[in-house]
Design an enzyme around this catalytic site. Structure first.
Site, short mmCIF file in Angstrom:
data_model
loop_
_atom_site.label_atom_id
_atom_site.label_comp_id
_atom_site.label_asym_id
_atom_site.label_seq_id
_atom_site.Cartn_x
_atom_site.Cartn_y
_atom_site.Cartn_z
N HIS A 312 25.23 31.15 36.56
CA HIS A 312 26.19 30.11 36.18
C HIS A 312 26.89 30.54 34.90
O HIS A 312 26.27 31.18 34.05
CB HIS A 312 25.45 28.78 35.94
CG HIS A 312 26.34 27.58 35.95
ND1 HIS A 312 27.04 27.18 34.84
CD2 HIS A 312 26.65 26.72 36.94
CE1 HIS A 312 27.74 26.11 35.14
NE2 HIS A 312 27.53 25.80 36.40
N ASP A 368 24.04 24.54 43.50
CA ASP A 368 24.38 24.77 44.90
C ASP A 368 23.27 25.39 45.73
O ASP A 368 23.38 25.50 46.94
CB ASP A 368 25.62 25.68 44.99
CG ASP A 368 26.84 24.98 44.43
OD1 ASP A 368 27.06 23.83 44.81
OD2 ASP A 368 27.54 25.58 43.60
C1 LIG Z 1 28.48 31.58 38.87
C2 LIG Z 1 29.01 32.98 38.50
C3 LIG Z 1 30.43 33.10 39.03
C4 LIG Z 1 29.00 33.13 36.96
O1 LIG Z 1 29.63 34.31 36.66
P1 LIG Z 1 29.80 34.90 35.17
O2 LIG Z 1 29.37 33.92 34.16
O3 LIG Z 1 31.20 35.39 35.09
O4 LIG Z 1 28.73 36.08 35.16
P2 LIG Z 1 29.02 37.58 35.52
O5 LIG Z 1 29.75 37.69 36.81
O6 LIG Z 1 29.63 38.21 34.30
O7 LIG Z 1 27.53 38.16 35.72
C5 LIG Z 1 26.72 38.69 34.69
C6 LIG Z 1 25.78 39.73 35.31
O8 LIG Z 1 24.91 39.09 36.26
C7 LIG Z 1 25.15 39.58 37.57
N1 LIG Z 1 25.19 38.42 38.46
C8 LIG Z 1 25.73 37.20 38.18
N2 LIG Z 1 25.51 36.36 39.19
C9 LIG Z 1 24.82 37.06 40.12
C10 LIG Z 1 24.31 36.73 41.39
N3 LIG Z 1 24.46 35.50 41.88
N4 LIG Z 1 23.66 37.68 42.09
C11 LIG Z 1 23.50 38.91 41.57
N5 LIG Z 1 23.95 39.29 40.38
C12 LIG Z 1 24.62 38.37 39.66
C13 LIG Z 1 26.50 40.27 37.52
O9 LIG Z 1 26.61 41.27 38.50
C14 LIG Z 1 26.49 40.81 36.13
O10 LIG Z 1 25.66 41.93 36.10
P3 LIG Z 1 26.07 43.23 35.22
O11 LIG Z 1 25.98 42.74 33.81
O12 LIG Z 1 25.07 44.25 35.58
O13 LIG Z 1 27.48 43.57 35.61
C15 LIG Z 1 28.10 34.07 39.11
O14 LIG Z 1 26.79 33.95 38.60
C16 LIG Z 1 28.07 34.05 40.63
O15 LIG Z 1 28.96 34.65 41.27
N6 LIG Z 1 27.08 33.37 41.25
C17 LIG Z 1 27.02 33.27 42.69
C18 LIG Z 1 27.98 32.21 43.18
C19 LIG Z 1 27.50 30.80 42.88
O16 LIG Z 1 26.36 30.45 43.13
N7 LIG Z 1 28.43 29.98 42.37
C20 LIG Z 1 28.16 28.58 42.07
C21 LIG Z 1 28.22 28.31 40.63
S1 LIG Z 1 27.78 26.62 40.30
#
Ligand SMILES: CC(C)(COP(=O)(O)OP(=O)(O)OC[C@H]1O[C@@H](n2cnc3c(N)ncnc32)[C@H](O)[C@@H]1OP(=O)(O)O)[C@@H](O)C(=O)NCCC(=O)NCCS
Length: 435
Positions: A312, A368
């Site tokens: 998140h 979710d």
């Molecule tokens: C929610 C979300 C978009 C937040 O993204 P963010 O704050 O921009 O975090 P980042 O994308 O920068 O991720 C940070 C690190 O964790 C990893 N990561 C984040 N979410 C991950 C996931 N669900 N599965 C695997 N790896 C994940 C990224 O690859 C990144 O790794 P790195 O540092 O080696 O590159 C992201 O966690 C995600 O895509 N989750 C899955 C979708 C989801 O459940 N969305 C609902 C949110 S309520």
């Protein structure tokens, strides 16, 4: 008196500026006083601006509605922890709390419930309008359009400076969202729309409008009613998320609340906001059985895909809503029978919470991860998941809107840009250009 400040030295001019710090923020307008030309010589130049696509480090308002501490996994509405509200309150009481800022007295509560209950009906023309959608119309598109259309049924809503008028529109919106959402659901199924039943609770009536067939009176199962009501509470607000920001942005033009909330529904429709629980279900189905989890986890760690429902932007700890939703999943499965995907979800969670990749990145289950399983058990098609979210989020949107319209500091939301295009081109008429 300013006690905290930031001293900035502009290396272009050598001039130093003291910028006040209030509540851990500086005012972007104060940065605007930093000019490339020398202010000591009264020369004008463009002020320094902040470039922040997606508002990742910009506060757009002061708000007393919802508090989140993402590192500690804390979520509070008007100061009350979400766990206590989910356990002891109900969605209408929480709606009152969000909108008014304090819990109701008995008289206030009874009046609020009565008013919302007696505003659940919508104008017959809205029904006809909804019936005009194609059989396969997405229910979120139908909801967005019908919420927007309500502004034409209640033109008095444009008078947003009158507190009584604002209150009436808030009651109408909270009351009518389940009616519109349920009708969008029935529409896709080709079933007749069911009118509200004012003898039932807010959530019980919603279930009746969704699932009632030929029985003279629909009797909702209490455990399902409680689970759905809790889900509404857990989705009721989440401070300045994308849809609340959309409501505020549109509301800042002083348009009526129906138009503002329709914008919120539109923002929620997007897969980056309201659609992740559907992706969780697809992922669980693809994994298929518990034995396939290790290979799936390896794929996630190799960066081939994401573990949906994990991670998140704000929570770097267990999302407090996910815990409560997991509890409700068990209650629902008692009624509906267990969903075999639950075993996969639980095992996935167990493995991920122990795995160094997820621990290091502070990736925990989010809201979710389990909600889609509950919705599926209740026989909602995936397109309806976001509609349920929208019904729950309505009091939050309205609380944010109400705060906005009463906030003297707020202005029309109108960001700056960094212009990257051409300048001063000479127009060549078509007959010359195409000769
Ligand atoms: C929610 C979300 C978009 C937040 O993204 P963010 O704050 O921009 O975090 P980042 O994308 O920068 O991720 C940070 C690190 O964790 C990893 N990561 C984040 N979410 C991950 C996931 N669900 N599965 C695997 N790896 C994940 C990224 O690859 C990144 O790794 P790195 O540092 O080696 O590159 C992201 O966690 C995600 O895509 N989750 C899955 C979708 C989801 O459940 N969305 C609902 C949110 S309520």
């Amino acid at each position: 008196m300013v006690t905290e400040s930031l001293t900035v030295r502009d290396n272009r001019t050598g001039v130093e500026y003291d910028i006040p710090i209030t509540d851990g923020t500086i005012r972007a307008a104060d940065l605007g006083k930093i000019k490339a030309a020398d202010p000591a010589n009264n020369e004008e130049g463009p002020g320094l601006a902040v470039y922040d696509p997606g508002f990742v480090n910009t506060a757009s308002c002061r708000s007393s509605v919802t508090y989140i501490d993402g590192d500690k996994g804390i979520l509070e509405y008007r100061g009350y922890p979400i766990e206590q509200l989910a356990e002891n309150s109900n969605f209408l009481e929480v709606s009152y709390l969000l909108v008014h800022g304090a819990l109701p007295t008995k008289e206030e509560y009874d009046a609020w419930v009565h008013e919302i209950t007696y505003h659940t009906f919508v104008h017959e023309n809205i029904k006809e309008f909804m019936q005009g959608f194609r059989y396969d119309a997405h229910p979120m598109g139908m909801l967005m359009a019908s919420v927007g259309a309500m502004s034409t049924f209640y033109p008095d809503a444009a008078n947003i400076s009158d507190p009584d008028n604002r209150r009436l529109q808030i009651i109408r919106l909270i009351a009518k969202m389940p009616t519109l959402g349920a009708w969008a659901f029935r529409h896709a199924q080709g079933k007749p729309y069911v009118y509200p039943d004012n003898d039932l609770s807010y959530t019980g009536n919603f279930l009746s409008m969704l699932f009632k067939m030929s029985e003279s009176k629909y009797a909702p199962d209490e455990r399902i009613e409680k689970a759905l009501d809790t889900l509404f509470i857990l989705h009721a607000d989440h401070e300045q998320n994308a849809s609340a920001n959309a409501v505020r942005s549109v509301g800042s033009t002083q348009v009526d609340p129906y138009s503002s909330v329709a914008a919120g529904v539109g923002a929620l429709f997007g897969p980056l906001h309201g659609g992740a629980n559907e992706a969780v279900l697809r992922m669980l189905r693809r994994i298929g059985k518990v034995e396939n989890i290790p290979a799936f986890i390896e794929g996630v760690k190799a960066g081939n895909e994401r573990l949906m429902g994990f991670g998140h932007r704000v929570y770097k700890n267990y999302d407090p809503r996910a815990k409560l939703i997991k509890q409700q999943a068990y209650n629902v499965f008692e009624v509906t029978g267990t969903n075999p995907l639950l075993d996969i979800a639980q095992e996935l969670e167990k493995i991920a919470l122990e795995d160094e990749y997820f621990v290091k990145r502070k990736l925990y289950p989010n809201v979710d991860f389990y909600s889609g399983l509950i919705y599926e058990a209740l026989e909602f098609p995936p397109e309806m998941f976001t509609v349920l979210f929208a019904i729950g989020r309505t009091p939050g949107w309205l609380s944010q809107w109400l705060e906005l319209v009463q906030d003297k500091e707020q202005k029309i939301a109108r960001p700056k840009q960094i212009y990257t295009g051409e300048r001063g081109l000479n127009f060549v008429p078509r007959d010359v250009r195409w000769a």
